[in-house]
Design an enzyme around this catalytic site. Structure first.
Site, PDB file in Angstrom:
ATOM      1  N   ILE A  48       0.875  -1.181   0.000  1.00 24.27           N
ATOM      2  CA  ILE A  48       0.000   0.000   0.000  1.00 24.27           C
ATOM      3  C   ILE A  48       0.907   1.225   0.000  1.00 24.27           C
ATOM      4  O   ILE A  48       1.555   1.526   1.015  1.00 24.27           O
ATOM      5  CB  ILE A  48      -0.917   0.001   1.243  1.00 24.27           C
ATOM      6  N   CYS A  58       4.746  -2.515   3.160  1.00 23.54           N
ATOM      7  CA  CYS A  58       4.970  -3.718   2.353  1.00 23.54           C
ATOM      8  C   CYS A  58       3.842  -4.740   2.559  1.00 23.54           C
ATOM      9  O   CYS A  58       3.200  -4.781   3.614  1.00 23.54           O
ATOM     10  CB  CYS A  58       6.288  -4.386   2.749  1.00 23.54           C
ATOM     11  N   GLU A  60       4.019  -7.993   3.041  1.00 29.23           N
ATOM     12  CA  GLU A  60       4.246  -8.947   4.130  1.00 29.23           C
ATOM     13  C   GLU A  60       3.909  -8.301   5.474  1.00 29.23           C
ATOM     14  O   GLU A  60       3.342  -8.943   6.364  1.00 29.23           O
ATOM     15  CB  GLU A  60       5.722  -9.398   4.157  1.00 29.23           C
ATOM     16  N   CYS A  91      11.880  -7.674   1.858  1.00 29.33           N
ATOM     17  CA  CYS A  91      12.867  -6.634   2.213  1.00 29.33           C
ATOM     18  C   CYS A  91      13.365  -6.857   3.644  1.00 29.33           C
ATOM     19  O   CYS A  91      12.824  -7.659   4.411  1.00 29.33           O
ATOM     20  CB  CYS A  91      12.257  -5.244   2.050  1.00 29.33           C
TER      21      CYS A  91
HETATM   22  N1  THU Z   1       7.602  -4.173  -1.313  1.00 27.36           N
HETATM   23  C1  THU Z   1       6.867  -5.086  -0.619  1.00 27.36           C
HETATM   24  O1  THU Z   1       5.626  -4.996  -0.555  1.00 27.36           O
HETATM   25  N2  THU Z   1       7.524  -6.085   0.014  1.00 27.36           N
HETATM   26  C2  THU Z   1       8.876  -6.265  -0.024  1.00 27.36           C
HETATM   27  O2  THU Z   1       9.383  -7.141   0.650  1.00 27.36           O
HETATM   28  C3  THU Z   1       9.694  -5.440  -0.899  1.00 27.36           C
HETATM   29  C4  THU Z   1       9.056  -4.208  -1.415  1.00 27.36           C
HETATM   30  C5  THU Z   1       6.892  -3.093  -2.008  1.00 27.36           C
HETATM   31  C6  THU Z   1       7.090  -1.732  -1.405  1.00 27.36           C
HETATM   32  C7  THU Z   1       6.814  -0.827  -2.584  1.00 27.36           C
HETATM   33  O3  THU Z   1       5.407  -0.627  -2.692  1.00 27.36           O
HETATM   34  C8  THU Z   1       7.254  -1.652  -3.789  1.00 27.36           C
HETATM   35  O4  THU Z   1       7.336  -2.991  -3.349  1.00 27.36           O
HETATM   36  C9  THU Z   1       8.584  -1.219  -4.366  1.00 27.36           C
HETATM   37  O5  THU Z   1       9.579  -1.181  -3.398  1.00 27.36           O
END
Ligand code: THU
Length: 136
Positions: A48, A58, A60, A91
């Site tokens: 989001i 993120c 997760e 991440c």
């Molecule tokens: N993102 C995630 O949702 N999870 C991760 O583990 C890595 C990054 C999202 C955050 C952002 O909306 C997009 O991916 C680019 O970084």
């Protein structure tokens, strides 16, 4: 804990569905996640984003927060998928969040967009982690 193949399939389908709900007007990078919590329920999350980029959450993290705020304290498994043609890689912040609540034998199913996956332990994701036990 041993995840049945039926449970794995449910987690995979849930994370693929959640990915479609991602709110990503800035990166256009969709991430879907699903966690199996100790209550036996699956909680989903998508990334989001926010015009103030640092406020982005993120996928997760969203899934874990949903599970914990429903009363759970242990996460048994995670499935995660991104738009990239590679096995999803949570991440660093998400790895730390997962380490707080990961059950013994916590398992991550790291998916590619075609739903093939590799399995990873918490130790694979975050070796030598700083966990609640580190404070005692
Ligand atoms: N993102 C995630 O949702 N999870 C991760 O583990 C890595 C990054 C999202 C955050 C952002 O909306 C997009 O991916 C680019 O970084």
């Amino acid at each position: 804990m041993n995840l049945t193949s039926e449970r794995k399939d449910q987690l995979i389908q849930a994370c693929l569905y959640a990915q479609r709900l991602a709110y990503v007007p800035y990166s256009h990078f969709r991430v879907g996640a699903a966690v199996l919590a100790e209550d036996g329920q699956i909680y989903t999350g998508c990334n989001i984003e926010n015009a103030s980029f640092g406020a982005t959450i993120c996928a997760e993290h969203v899934a874990v927060v949903k599970a914990i705020s429903t009363g759970n304290r242990k996460i048994l498994a995670l499935a995660v998928v991104t738009d990239a043609d590679e096995y999803a890689r949570p991440c660093g912040i998400c790895r730390q969040v997962l380490s707080e609540f990961a059950a013994d034998n916590f398992l991550t199913l790291a998916l590619k967009p075609d739903a093939s996956y590799v399995e990873k332990s918490l130790e694979d994701l975050l070796p030598d982690a700083f966990t609640p036990a580190s404070l005692s």
